[in-house]
Design an enzyme around this catalytic site. Sequence first.
Site, short mmCIF file in Angstrom:
data_model
loop_
_atom_site.label_atom_id
_atom_site.label_comp_id
_atom_site.label_asym_id
_atom_site.label_seq_id
_atom_site.Cartn_x
_atom_site.Cartn_y
_atom_site.Cartn_z
N HIS A 29 0.89 0.42 -13.22
CA HIS A 29 1.68 -0.79 -13.51
C HIS A 29 3.16 -0.41 -13.60
CE1 HIS A 29 2.30 -4.85 -14.95
NE2 HIS A 29 3.17 -4.33 -15.82
N ASN A 83 -5.51 2.00 -13.24
CA ASN A 83 -4.52 1.10 -12.62
C ASN A 83 -3.13 1.67 -12.83
OD1 ASN A 83 -3.47 -1.34 -11.47
ND2 ASN A 83 -3.00 -2.07 -13.53
N GLY A 143 0.78 -1.24 0.00
CA GLY A 143 0.00 0.00 0.00
C GLY A 143 0.80 1.29 0.00
N SER A 144 2.01 1.27 -0.60
CA SER A 144 2.77 2.53 -0.64
C SER A 144 2.09 3.55 -1.55
CB SER A 144 4.22 2.30 -1.06
OG SER A 144 4.30 1.96 -2.42
N ASN A 145 1.46 3.07 -2.61
CA ASN A 145 0.72 4.00 -3.48
C ASN A 145 -0.49 4.55 -2.73
OD1 ASN A 145 1.74 4.24 -6.41
ND2 ASN A 145 2.04 2.10 -5.90
N MET A 168 -4.04 -7.32 -6.97
CA MET A 168 -3.54 -8.42 -7.79
C MET A 168 -4.64 -9.43 -8.14
SD MET A 168 -0.66 -7.43 -8.43
CE MET A 168 0.90 -6.73 -7.94
N ARG A 169 -5.79 -8.91 -8.54
CA ARG A 169 -6.92 -9.77 -8.91
C ARG A 169 -7.53 -9.22 -10.17
NH1 ARG A 169 -10.33 -13.32 -6.27
NH2 ARG A 169 -12.33 -12.91 -7.24
C1 GAR Z 1 3.05 -1.32 -7.52
O1 GAR Z 1 4.37 -1.31 -7.98
C2 GAR Z 1 2.09 -1.46 -8.67
O2 GAR Z 1 2.52 -0.83 -9.84
C3 GAR Z 1 2.07 -2.95 -8.83
O3 GAR Z 1 2.01 -3.44 -7.51
C4 GAR Z 1 2.78 -2.56 -6.69
C5 GAR Z 1 1.99 -2.25 -5.44
O4 GAR Z 1 2.77 -1.53 -4.54
N1 GAR Z 1 0.96 -3.38 -9.62
C6 GAR Z 1 1.04 -4.35 -10.52
O5 GAR Z 1 2.04 -4.99 -10.73
C7 GAR Z 1 -0.25 -4.58 -11.29
N2 GAR Z 1 -0.04 -5.46 -12.37
P1 GAR Z 1 2.12 -0.85 -3.28
O6 GAR Z 1 1.23 -1.90 -2.61
O7 GAR Z 1 3.30 -0.49 -2.40
O8 GAR Z 1 1.34 0.34 -3.73
#
Ligand code: GAR
Length: 200
Positions: free
Chosen positions: A109, A107, A12-14, A90-91
Amino acid sequence: MKNLAVFSSGFGSNLQAIINAVKKGKVKVNIALVLSDKVDAYSLVRAKKAGIKFLYVDPALFLDRISYDKFIMRCLRKEKIDYIVLAGFMRIISDYFIKQYKNKIINIHPSLLPSFKGKQAILDALDYGVKCTGVTVHFVTSTLDGGPVIFQAALNIKDDESLESLSIRIHRLEHKLYLKAIDKLVKGKLVLRGRKVVVK
Ligand code: GAR
């Protein structure tokens, strides 16, 4: 103000970057719900700490994807959610879901799509030996990691780059780019012309 739901399966850093920006008034939106499909997602802790409503919905309790998505849809309607932001969710989102929130789900990526789709894009780019990679924010459609591109940002991969250092640099880039995209999204400034996204 528009209501936002953030879906996150993990760290969940985003999500944290979004929470911080909203708190500082940099993005004017109400984070009405944080939803996860993983009971131990740290994003749920972040939501709790920030006083945001959070929900863990266990996929194992549902017969199939569509009944899972229909349940989530009812929760979103209850909270009057306008937009959905996927942040490490991731679903795969079903067509049913996408139709209900057409052009309202985005989203992020960790690669320059259409290169390196899937769950381990940072590692895949590093293993492939590409000299630059980056981040893509896109609308979510029924094609996995294949929706119209909103923003992209690139970075060069150093010769001695480790997975850890590349991941840190990608995440930093993500946090900036996602805020920019969310700001435009909630202001209604992202206009679709076919596959192309025009930013007003
Ligand atoms: C992020 O790097 C995002 O781009 C990736 O999961 C990570 C979640 O990080 N998403 C994917 O790969 C989607 N295909 P976070 O939980 O620290 O935000």
